[in-house]
Design an enzyme around this catalytic site. Structure first.
Site, PDB file in Angstrom:
ATOM      1  N   ASP A 265     -23.788 -41.543  13.397  1.00  0.00           N
ATOM      2  CA  ASP A 265     -24.657 -41.397  14.665  1.00  0.00           C
ATOM      3  C   ASP A 265     -25.887 -41.424  14.324  1.00  0.00           C
ATOM      4  O   ASP A 265     -26.706 -40.201  14.131  1.00  0.00           O
ATOM      5  CB  ASP A 265     -23.985 -40.149  15.323  1.00  0.00           C
ATOM      6  CG  ASP A 265     -24.621 -39.906  16.717  1.00  0.00           C
ATOM      7  OD1 ASP A 265     -25.346 -40.949  17.383  1.00  0.00           O
ATOM      8  OD2 ASP A 265     -24.733 -38.892  17.232  1.00  0.00           O
ATOM      9  N   LYS A 272     -32.217 -39.825  16.712  1.00  0.00           N
ATOM     10  CA  LYS A 272     -32.456 -38.408  16.002  1.00  0.00           C
ATOM     11  C   LYS A 272     -33.463 -38.549  15.150  1.00  0.00           C
ATOM     12  O   LYS A 272     -34.029 -39.474  14.742  1.00  0.00           O
ATOM     13  CB  LYS A 272     -31.185 -38.097  15.429  1.00  0.00           C
ATOM     14  CG  LYS A 272     -29.787 -38.003  16.229  1.00  0.00           C
ATOM     15  CD  LYS A 272     -28.563 -37.717  15.150  1.00  0.00           C
ATOM     16  CE  LYS A 272     -27.291 -37.717  16.033  1.00  0.00           C
ATOM     17  NZ  LYS A 272     -27.503 -36.465  16.903  1.00  0.00           N
ATOM     18  N   ASP A 342     -27.595 -40.569  22.774  1.00  0.00           N
ATOM     19  CA  ASP A 342     -27.393 -39.765  21.607  1.00  0.00           C
ATOM     20  C   ASP A 342     -26.119 -38.880  22.337  1.00  0.00           C
ATOM     21  O   ASP A 342     -25.502 -37.989  21.729  1.00  0.00           O
ATOM     22  CB  ASP A 342     -28.496 -38.962  20.973  1.00  0.00           C
ATOM     23  CG  ASP A 342     -28.175 -38.315  19.768  1.00  0.00           C
ATOM     24  OD1 ASP A 342     -27.227 -38.666  19.254  1.00  0.00           O
ATOM     25  OD2 ASP A 342     -28.922 -37.172  19.395  1.00  0.00           O
ATOM     26  N   ARG A 346     -18.745 -38.591  24.050  1.00  0.00           N
ATOM     27  CA  ARG A 346     -17.975 -38.394  25.293  1.00  0.00           C
ATOM     28  C   ARG A 346     -17.953 -39.711  26.013  1.00  0.00           C
ATOM     29  O   ARG A 346     -16.765 -39.957  26.770  1.00  0.00           O
ATOM     30  CB  ARG A 346     -18.917 -37.622  26.298  1.00  0.00           C
ATOM     31  CG  ARG A 346     -20.504 -38.161  26.800  1.00  0.00           C
ATOM     32  CD  ARG A 346     -21.459 -37.135  27.105  1.00  0.00           C
ATOM     33  NE  ARG A 346     -21.931 -36.185  26.279  1.00  0.00           N
ATOM     34  CZ  ARG A 346     -22.580 -35.306  26.576  1.00  0.00           C
ATOM     35  NH1 ARG A 346     -23.004 -35.047  27.861  1.00  0.00           N
ATOM     36  NH2 ARG A 346     -22.905 -34.468  25.492  1.00  0.00           N
TER      37      ARG A 346
END
Length: 523
Positions: A265, A272, A342, A346
């Site tokens: 991720d 990030k 990010d 979900r």
């Protein structure tokens, strides 16, 4: 530790500790109940009965303590004498720490675990966490000798007879699942990409005689899986939905375990920072736990329909990456405006639970994910967060966590107050909250639930394991023991039946009793 084989035996036999180093481990009052005749053969001629008794008298666990019995070949270690109500009576986390620090070195070693019968399962899983499988240290590749650790349980209290063969087999399968999950999570994305993860799924499927259903790449887009496809479409290795299905004769209910498998991720275009991106190889921890638990559950005779739904993608950056402001159509038929790339987990889970509901006809849907950094703030490093539409299952998750060592604590479930955080002017919802100070971990879970509907009559359970999936720089295999314990009543295995809280009395709020009595439950 990577080349260590764990062996659970009813009796480890006798051996000079200089040729087979030994760790004796347990709560101090339990250690005092071990007769010298039982440990004599494992300690003599190096340790006398007087020295053994002297060592026990010097132990003062606060919370733990240890004492060498003979150089670095034999050690006795004491666990905390008592734990709080939000901890496991097994003191599982301290078991892992003591094994890592106190187990003597050697090619063939022995652990004698002294505990009561209800703590056997949690203790075994805690032991397994001390022996991770993945390493790329250059020295390890030169050491070809296979090491073994033999584990013997000495039971005190009620049901203190020898451990049965069926129990030993259950412990072997459960700990293999824990170590499998930890290995997948520890492996970096240059090796554990979506292709490699699918290979792991195929291996498990072949071992169990199950052919996985795999929907991949452009087929995801064609079939309407806009969440999984949208998250993974920028990566070199395409995203996938993989399903392992166990459908035995006589099944009375259908259960789906849905795992978040983000193999890395970056945050996507909402990228990030340099301090928050390292460690994001662990974002597949939910799918890894589901895979490890599924393998163990089927081997232990799962009686109901069980589906492992694994949502695999790499949230990467590239010309084809999803942009903030893009709108995706998810498998539920609902549209989602992306306001934070990010907040991707979900999205893939929304597709996974929708598939479990629409295509698999699940009565019980449990999703497991390293979903939010806020989970570690809400429930801490050691306790996963549970969010569910059932008060009974919330209580059961907490109980199962205490019984197996994978600790759990509830989040607020209140969609009528929290779901407005996702309001969008142009789509059915946004994918990230308007106010990060308003229970973001609860809100993230509610996003997933909204794609099966808040009025769905089945049981939905969401487990956010972002923090407990690792301890320092090592994966823990968190979630495997929890799933096996929580659904133990659907197994033919007596040990899993023992650690499962379902089918037993659990506390629920008075207003929820009537509603929960109508839900399907494991009995």
């Amino acid at each position: 530790m990577a080349n260590v084989g764990l062996q659970f035996q009813a009796s480890a036999g006798d051996s000079d500790p200089q040729s087979r180093p030994l760790l004796l481990l347990g709560q101090l009052h339990h250690l005092h109940r071990v007769p010298w005749s039982h440990v004599r053969g494992k300690l003599q001629p190096r340790v006398t009965e007087e020295l053994w008794q002297a060592a026990l008298s010097t132990l003062n666990p606060n919370p733990t303590d240890s004492c060498p019995l003979y150089l670095n070949y034999a050690t006795v270690a004491a666990l905390p004498c008592r734990v709080s109500r939000h901890n496991s009576p097994s003191a599982a986390h301290f078991i892992t720490r003591l094994v890592r620090t106190c187990l003597p070195p050697g090619a063939h070693r022995c652990i004698v675990m002294v505990c009561e019968q209800p703590e056997v399962f949690a203790s075994a899983c805690a032991l397994a966490r001390a022996f991770p499988l993945f390493t790329h240290r250059s020295g390890a590749s030169r050491r070809l000798e296979k090491k073994t650790v033999t584990v013997e349980f000495f039971l005190v209290g009620q049901d203190n007879g020898p451990v049965e063969v069926s129990t030993l087999q259950c412990l072997a399968n459960a700990t293999d699942g824990v170590r499998l999950a930890a290995r997948i999570v520890d492996t970096p994305c240059n090796e554990m990409n979506t292709d490699t993860f699918l290979e792991e799924i195929n291996k498990v499927g072949k071992e169990l005689g199950i052919i996985p259903t795999i929907i991949r790449d452009e087929e995801l887009k064609t079939r309407g899986f806009g969440g999984i496809y949208g998250v993974g479409k920028a990566a070199l290795h395409p995203p996938a939905l993989a399903v392992l299905s166990h459908t035995p004769d006589g099944a009375t209910q259908t259960i789906a375990w849905v795992g978040k498998g983000i193999v890395y991720d970056t945050g996507g275009l909402s990228i990030k920072g340099k301090t928050t991106m390292p460690g994001m190889k662990r974002d597949c921890g939910g799918a890894a736990a589901v895979l490890g638990a599924f393998r163990a559950a089927i081997k232990q005779g799962f009686k109901d329909n069980l589906h492992a739904v694994l949502c695999l993608a790499e949230n990467s950056v590239g010309p084809n990456a999803t942009r903030p402001d893009d709108i995706h159509l998810l498998y539920s038929g609902k549209t989602v405006e992306i306001n934070n790339t990010d907040a991707e987990g979900r999205l893939v889970l929304a597709d996974g639970v929708s598939y479990a509901c629409k295509d698999l006809g699940a009565d019980i849907i449990l999703d497991m994910a390293t979903l939010t950094g806020a989970q570690g703030i809400a429930t801490g490093k050691y306790h996963a967060a549970v969010l569910t539409n059932s008060a009974e299952w919330e209580a059961a998750c907490v109980k199962a966590g205490r019984k197996c060592g994978d600790l759990v604590h509830p989040l607020v479930y209140c969609p009528e107050l929290h779901f407005s955080e996702f309001t969008s002017a142009v789509a059915d919802m946004k994918n990230s909250v308007a106010d990060r100070d308003n229970s973001p971990s609860s809100c993230a879970g509610l996003f997933i639930a909204s794609h099966i509907g808040f009025d769905w009559p089945g049981v939905w359970v969401h487990l956010d394991i972002a923090a407990p999936v690792h301890a320092g720089e090592r994966a823990t295999g968190f979630g495997v023991a929890l799933l096996l314990a929580l659904f133990g009543r659907a197994s033919e295995d007596p040990l899993l039946n023992l650690v499962s809280p379902l089918g037993c009395e659990v506390d629920v709020e008075e207003g929820d009793v009537e509603r929960d009595s109508k839900r399907r439950r494991l009995v």
